[in-house]
Design a protein around this motif. Structure first.
Motif, PDB file in Angstrom:
ATOM      1  N   ARG A  27      16.218 -17.761  -3.876  1.00 37.97           N
ATOM      2  CA  ARG A  27      14.658 -17.149  -3.776  1.00 37.97           C
ATOM      3  C   ARG A  27      13.834 -17.784  -2.937  1.00 37.97           C
ATOM      4  O   ARG A  27      13.679 -19.118  -3.321  1.00 37.97           O
ATOM      5  CB  ARG A  27      14.017 -16.510  -4.832  1.00 37.97           C
ATOM      6  N   LYS A  28      13.049 -17.135  -2.131  1.00 39.65           N
ATOM      7  CA  LYS A  28      11.839 -17.957  -1.409  1.00 39.65           C
ATOM      8  C   LYS A  28      10.705 -18.320  -2.129  1.00 39.65           C
ATOM      9  O   LYS A  28      10.055 -18.983  -1.934  1.00 39.65           O
ATOM     10  CB  LYS A  28      11.812 -17.421  -0.205  1.00 39.65           C
ATOM     11  N   SER A  77      17.168 -12.451  -3.445  1.00 39.22           N
ATOM     12  CA  SER A  77      18.053 -13.627  -3.475  1.00 39.22           C
ATOM     13  C   SER A  77      18.779 -13.722  -1.933  1.00 39.22           C
ATOM     14  O   SER A  77      18.867 -12.715  -1.568  1.00 39.22           O
ATOM     15  CB  SER A  77      18.662 -13.766  -4.861  1.00 39.22           C
ATOM     16  N   ASP A  94      10.634 -12.583  -4.784  1.00 35.40           N
ATOM     17  CA  ASP A  94      11.509 -12.455  -3.421  1.00 35.40           C
ATOM     18  C   ASP A  94      13.021 -12.153  -3.721  1.00 35.40           C
ATOM     19  O   ASP A  94      13.498 -12.476  -4.759  1.00 35.40           O
ATOM     20  CB  ASP A  94      11.503 -13.439  -2.579  1.00 35.40           C
ATOM     21  N   ARG A 108      15.013 -20.825  -7.636  1.00 36.89           N
ATOM     22  CA  ARG A 108      15.576 -21.703  -6.797  1.00 36.89           C
ATOM     23  C   ARG A 108      17.151 -21.917  -6.710  1.00 36.89           C
ATOM     24  O   ARG A 108      17.595 -22.085  -5.891  1.00 36.89           O
ATOM     25  CB  ARG A 108      15.038 -23.319  -7.180  1.00 36.89           C
TER      26      ARG A 108
END
Length: 121
Positions: A36-37, A57, A55, A32
């Motif tokens: 990142r998703k 960044s 995922d 977070r």
């Protein structure tokens, strides 16, 4: 989530599971913070949690030159049709039918009667 993990892992591996759940929470906080998703993780029978995919960044996406989320990849699909642009050059006194069909564009162009149409180049 914690209850489901405890149902999957045998009781004697719960201390290992608790350790990896704490590490998973730290990994989620780091993801977070980096923008990142999301990420994917898998729980094994012995309580070990492995992160299989993370995922990129926000910094990695910017370094790679990724297009922003709102980028319009096909703006021409939302533009209104312009009949003279499809019909080419309109010249008076040639066409008597009133309709010119360009099958390769799959567009029908309506031309006024008494005009001449040249095909686009």
């Amino acid at each position: 989530m914690i209850l489901r993990c405890h149902l999957f892992v045998p009781v004697w591996y719960w201390p290992v599971l608790w350790h990896y759940l704490a590490r998973l929470e730290a990994t989620a906080a780091l993801a977070r913070a980096e923008g990142r998703k999301g990420f994917m993780w898998h729980l094994e029978k012995n309580g070990v949690i492995r992160v299989s995919y993370m995922d990129a960044s926000a910094a990695e996406r910017a370094a790679r030159g990724e297009l922003p989320a709102g980028f319009d990849a096909a703006p021409w699909a939302r533009l209104p049709l312009d009949a003279p642009a499809f019909a080419g050059e309109i010249q008076p006194g040639w066409n008597r039918t009133g309709i010119v069909l360009f099958p390769y564009r799959h567009q029908t162009v309506f031309v006024l009667s008494g005009t001449r149409v040249r095909a686009p180049p």
